[in-house]
Design a protein around this motif. Structure first.
Motif, PDB file in Angstrom:
ATOM      1  N   UNK A  32       0.824  -1.172   0.345  1.00  0.00           N
ATOM      2  CA  UNK A  32      -0.337   0.007   0.152  1.00  0.00           C
ATOM      3  C   UNK A  32       0.969   1.241  -0.183  1.00  0.00           C
ATOM      4  N   UNK A  33       1.888   0.863   0.670  1.00  0.00           N
ATOM      5  CA  UNK A  33       3.132   2.396   1.067  1.00  0.00           C
ATOM      6  C   UNK A  33       3.774   2.732  -0.197  1.00  0.00           C
ATOM      7  N   UNK A  34       4.377   1.125  -1.587  1.00  0.00           N
ATOM      8  CA  UNK A  34       5.349   1.986  -2.541  1.00  0.00           C
ATOM      9  C   UNK A  34       4.073   1.284  -3.482  1.00  0.00           C
ATOM     10  N   UNK A  35       3.219   1.137  -3.534  1.00  0.00           N
ATOM     11  CA  UNK A  35       2.637   1.060  -5.185  1.00  0.00           C
ATOM     12  C   UNK A  35       1.355   1.441  -5.308  1.00  0.00           C
ATOM     13  N   UNK A  36       1.888   2.208  -6.444  1.00  0.00           N
ATOM     14  CA  UNK A  36       0.180   3.530  -6.813  1.00  0.00           C
ATOM     15  C   UNK A  36      -0.405   3.313  -7.992  1.00  0.00           C
ATOM     16  N   UNK A  37      -0.856   4.008  -8.617  1.00  0.00           N
ATOM     17  CA  UNK A  37      -1.444   3.832 -10.145  1.00  0.00           C
ATOM     18  C   UNK A  37      -0.462   4.573 -10.605  1.00  0.00           C
TER      19      UNK A  37
ATOM     20  N   UNK B 136      -3.903   3.030 -15.602  1.00  0.00           N
ATOM     21  CA  UNK B 136      -4.267   2.642 -13.858  1.00  0.00           C
ATOM     22  C   UNK B 136      -3.763   1.038 -13.824  1.00  0.00           C
ATOM     23  N   UNK B 137      -2.207   0.762 -14.532  1.00  0.00           N
ATOM     24  CA  UNK B 137      -1.401  -0.086 -13.829  1.00  0.00           C
ATOM     25  C   UNK B 137      -1.123  -0.025 -13.102  1.00  0.00           C
ATOM     26  N   UNK B 138      -1.274  -0.706 -11.587  1.00  0.00           N
ATOM     27  CA  UNK B 138      -0.020  -0.910 -11.163  1.00  0.00           C
ATOM     28  C   UNK B 138       1.340  -0.365 -10.914  1.00  0.00           C
ATOM     29  N   UNK B 139       2.480   0.731 -10.096  1.00  0.00           N
ATOM     30  CA  UNK B 139       3.171   0.420 -10.696  1.00  0.00           C
ATOM     31  C   UNK B 139       4.258   1.482  -9.306  1.00  0.00           C
ATOM     32  N   UNK B 140       5.080   0.653  -9.388  1.00  0.00           N
ATOM     33  CA  UNK B 140       6.033   0.970  -7.819  1.00  0.00           C
ATOM     34  C   UNK B 140       6.754   2.061  -8.146  1.00  0.00           C
ATOM     35  N   UNK B 141       6.278   2.799  -7.048  1.00  0.00           N
ATOM     36  CA  UNK B 141       6.361   4.570  -6.562  1.00  0.00           C
ATOM     37  C   UNK B 141       8.590   4.747  -6.352  1.00  0.00           C
ATOM     38  N   UNK B 142       8.841   4.046  -5.910  1.00  0.00           N
ATOM     39  CA  UNK B 142      10.338   3.789  -5.855  1.00  0.00           C
ATOM     40  C   UNK B 142      11.413   3.094  -7.050  1.00  0.00           C
ATOM     41  N   UNK B 143      12.413   3.812  -6.456  1.00  0.00           N
ATOM     42  CA  UNK B 143      13.302   3.139  -7.421  1.00  0.00           C
ATOM     43  C   UNK B 143      13.522   1.682  -7.090  1.00  0.00           C
ATOM     44  N   UNK B 144      13.886   0.948  -8.407  1.00  0.00           N
ATOM     45  CA  UNK B 144      13.582  -0.132  -7.922  1.00  0.00           C
ATOM     46  C   UNK B 144      14.856  -1.079  -7.231  1.00  0.00           C
ATOM     47  N   UNK B 145      15.325  -0.407  -7.220  1.00  0.00           N
ATOM     48  CA  UNK B 145      17.353  -0.795  -6.522  1.00  0.00           C
ATOM     49  C   UNK B 145      17.075  -0.218  -5.624  1.00  0.00           C
TER      50      UNK B 145
END
Length: 306
Positions: A139-144, A148-157
């Motif tokens: 919930x904290x690190x995923x966003x739209x 409308x796909x779910x994406x990561x709000x933070x750098x993957x590394x």
């Protein structure tokens, strides 16, 4: 007040680890990940020597059998060298607030490691707790994202470093438990055994980080850091709040209250750190990040109920 001394110590540890995370983020960005960790390990060893001198009259305590040495050095390699390297690197990339959020996965990693190495059973509640904790992190690190796909709000590394840190901390904890089981409790006071064990872990950490620093950057950054007054102050404070006082008081808390209660209260760091990270690093606060942190801590509490 005395009745709840264990709970109060646990809350104090949560604040101590919050300070450690914030100081570590600042120190890593100022001095560099490896340089800061070499200084932390060296200072932790120095503080431990002073403690042993006053406690038992010798700077180096009895450290048990060869097996104890082996397990504790391995724990230091996994928990400090690999784990703290990943943790401090994630602080640089995604910040201490999100780094501490991912660290709620550490008890889950410890449970899995204990199941593999010591045969400790995983209860249904433990499995539920894992999913709740992961949902909170999600919930904290995923966003739209787009379409409308779910994406990561933070750098993957940064996320991968954070996950690696949590896994290594959990695994290192179990290795420490195995190592301390090889100590002869008659050789020193019981309360000093964890500090003696951590002394060995810090030896492994100091050697490991020194080698990494030498082969990656040489010792020039370390020499420069020793002349950086603000950097050294941060490194000293990080050591006191983290591997020295933080570890000691976390072990003390378990002596005075239920381990599950103590662990849950000490896991409040992801919530406590939200406001300080906003004030110090201007990290945006959203309802998703707050809700996710609360759910993750709830997951940790469910884990210990299991």
């Amino acid at each position: 007040m005395v009745r709840y001394i264990g709970e109060l110590i646990s809350i104090g540890v949560a604040f101590s680890w919050t300070a450690t995370a914030l100081l570590s983020e600042f120190g890593s960005k100022r001095l560099g990940n490896l340089t800061l960790n070499v200084l932390r390990m060296a200072l932790a060893l120095l503080f431990s020597v002073v403690l042993f001198w006053f406690a038992v009259g010798t700077p180096i305590p009895s450290v048990g059998s060869i097996e104890a040495w082996g397990w504790m050095l391995l724990s230091g390699l996994v928990g400090y060298v690999i784990g703290d390297f990943c943790l401090f690197q994630c602080y640089i990339i995604i910040g201490s607030r999100y780094g501490q959020l991912f660290m709620t996965m550490a008890p889950l990693a410890a449970a899995l490691m204990a199941w593999i190495t010591m045969g400790q059973q995983m209860t249904p509640m433990s499995i539920v707790a894992m999913f709740v904790t992961l949902i909170g992190i999600g919930i904290s690190v995923l966003g739209r994202g787009e379409h409308h796909k779910v994406s990561l709000k933070l750098p993957l590394n940064g996320v991968l470093f954070a996950i690696g840190a949590a896994l290594c901390q959990g695994i290192g904890l179990v290795l420490s438990k195995i190592g301390m089981d090889h100590y002869d409790t008659g050789e020193m006071p019981d309360w000093l055994i964890p500090f003696s064990a951590n002394f060995l872990r810090c030896i492994a950490g100091f050697i490991g980080f020194s080698l990494l620093l030498y082969f990656r950057e040489g010792f020039k950054p370390l020499r420069e850091a020793l002349h950086d007054r603000k950097g050294m102050t941060v490194a000293t404070a990080t050591t006191i709040f983290g591997p020295f006082v933080g570890v000691g008081f976390s072990l003390m808390a378990v002596q005075y209250t239920n381990a599950g209660i103590a662990s849950t209260l000490m896991a409040l760091t992801p919530i406590i750190i939200i406001l300080p990270s906003y004030w110090l690093f201007h990290q945006k606060i959203t309802w998703r990040s707050v809700l996710g942190a609360i759910i993750s801590v709830l997951g940790v509490s469910l884990f210990f109920l299991g």
